[in-house]
Every structure is written in C-alpha cells, then in structure tokens.
Design a protein around this motif. Structure first.
Motif: not given
Length: 332
Positions: A274-281
C-alpha cells in the motif's frame, strides 16, 4: 551444512522463492543479486516440487545445479512440514530435499524476509520519509500494510549479522487518540468485536476505514475496493484523500508504539503493497509528526528515529537470499 557447501554457494547460485496463496515467485540468487525472476501460478502445479522443476526448466538450469534453496512461505513457519493456508501445497521438508537433491532447505515466514531485506537493501531501494539518526547496535522495526499488517524486528548480533524476530504485531489493539478515532473504533467493534490494528492497516482495513467513515459522516460510498479508494484519492477526490490520510496517521501511531516496545532506535522500514504505491502522497502526509507527537517521555524517545519506505520490486525474494546466505555462513 559444511564449509564446502557454503563455498559452493558463494561461487555459484541458490534458488529463492516467495510463495503466497496465489502465486509463487522464484529467482536465482547470485552474488547478492536476483536473476531470472518468474511468477508461477500455484494452481497450475500439484506440488511445490513440480513448480521448482518447471521454473528451472524455464530459465535453462538443470536440477543438479541447485544445492541450496530458501522459500518464503505465507504463514507461521515451524520446524516441521509446512502447509499453506490459502493454497493446496504442502512442503514436506525431508521428501522435498530428497526429491530435488538439495543440501540445504530453509523455510522462513514471508514477512521475515522483508526484515532480512531491510538489513541489506542499498539506498537506491530506500526512500527516507522521516529524518533522524539510526543508532548502531539497536533494533530495526519493519512494518508493512498489505493483505494483512506484517510487523517484525531485526536484532543486531555480536558477530555483525542480524537475527529476525517475527511476531504478530498486526493483531495488537488499534490505538485511539481522538474523538474521531473513537467513533470509528466503536463501529469497528460492533462489526468485529476485537479491533486489531490490521482491521484498519491493510487492504481490507482501508476498505473498512472508508466504509465506516462514510457511515459516520452520512456519505454515500463511491468506492468498493482499496484500489479504488487510492485511485480516487490520487485523482483529487477530497473524501477519499482524507480517508487515506487517516490511514497514514494510524500507521504512524502503530509504528511508533512498536518502536517503543522493541526499542527500535535503529530505524523503521515500511514495506507492503500500500504505502509504496502512494509514496508521494505518503511523503506529504502527517505521518512524520504523528509518529512522534506523544507524551513528554515517548515523544523525545521517538523524535530521532528515522523512517524509510522500501521500494525494491521483490523484497521478499531479496530477503530470502539474504536469509539463506547468513544461514549458510553461520553453519559453515
């Protein structure tokens, strides 16, 4: 394992695998590098031995070339045979070794390999999301929201290596620090009884958080899956974005609590799907402040702890290679 086997490993390659309920990922591990990565469907093979044979045939390697294997398995790994929870495979240690002619077979929990990966990943596969200074000789914490919530720690050894301590940290009580947390917790308790951290900090947990936020606010749900929630948040949907932010803040609290528990002053490594997929956010979220925003004792304790996100494509396979390498070195 004798020194001859350790030497042959250092001069050649080993087979590593990361096996879940649906797919089995295999690779060759040579010189701390993964080669010939392939993903096979578990349902296509009656037994794991058959999948290994097919993989080696696909990459042009004879079975006789492989002496050492490490497999990351989804579930608690003990000393005996391993039965997968979500597929039909069973790894019977002795017959597996005998049939494939192996000198060494190492089975490890799949999330433990994430910890092994954290011990060796280079800077190009890590993104620092919270500044700080990792203390030498102290534990490192690994936490990963994905299908579930994985938590583990790395303990430094006097020899210079690492010991991975697997745990069930995803099932700790979900911390409640605000009135909104409490209102959502009450809805979760009504549905599940015990409210673990995993009830929010996972793929299905993000869906829980979204649905129950909508219920609390009287909003008609526009998303059904975690992927849809993330996509709408990234596309500018303010409500989905607020739910994703709440997810990150809860992750900060759970991660901080785990650091306090294990003394993880060597830093925190975030992995999972989950987190790596939305890293910039994630980098723009309130995670960094929520991680240390606590009482007069715990806040200063956590303040210097750095946090990284692991961005390697196949950390489970990489960690399996590291685990096998250290095991052979210890036994050699």
């Amino acid at each position: 394992m004798n020194s001859n086997n350790a030497q042959s490993f250092s001069n050649g390659f080993a087979l590593v695998g990361d096996i879940g309920g649906t797919n089995a990922r295999f690779a060759l591990w040579r010189g701390e590098v993964l080669e010939s990565i392939q993903v096979l469907a578990c349902a296509d093979y009656p037994r794991p031995e058959d999948a290994v044979r097919d993989y080696l045939q696909r990459v042009g390697q004879p079975l006789s070339a492989v002496e050492n294997v490490c497999l990351a398995c989804a579930g608690p790994v003990g000393a005996g045979d391993f039965k997968f929870t979500n597929n039909h495979w069973v790894i019977r240690r002795e017959s597996f070794r005998a049939e494939l002619g192996l000198s060494h077979l190492l089975l490890v929990n799949d999330f433990s390999t994430m910890a092994w990966a954290a011990s060796r990943l280079s800077e190009e596969h890590l993104v620092q999301v919270r500044p700080g200074k990792a203390l030498e000789g102290r534990a490192k914490l690994i936490i990963g929201p994905g299908t579930g919530l994985g938590v583990g720690s790395l303990m430094p050894l006097p020899s210079g290596g690492w010991e991975v301590l697997p745990c069930e940290g995803g099932h700790v009580d979900l911390p409640v620090t605000s009135e909104r947390d409490f209102a959502l917790w009450q809805l979760l308790r009504e549905k599940y009884g015990h409210v673990s951290a995993e009830r929010v900090l996972s793929g299905s947990g993000l869906e829980n958080l979204y649905r129950m936020s909508c219920q609390l606010d009287g909003v008609e749900p526009a998303c059904a899956t975690a992927a849809e929630i993330g996509e709408r948040a990234m596309a500018g949907d303010a409500y989905a974005d607020a739910v994703l932010e709440h997810f990150f803040l809860w992750l900060a609290r759970v991660a901080g609590n785990a650091v306090l528990t294990v003394g993880g002053l060597g830093g925190v490594y975030i992995t999972g799907g989950i987190v790596p997929r939305f890293l910039e956010r994630f980098q723009r979220s309130g995670f960094a402040e929520a991680f240390r925003s606590r009482g007069k004792t715990s806040g200063p304790y956590l303040d210097p702890v750095p946090v990284w996100v692991m961005t390697a494509d196949h950390p489970g396979l990489f960690g399996a290679g590291v685990a096998l390498e250290q095991a052979l070195r210890n036994e050699g």
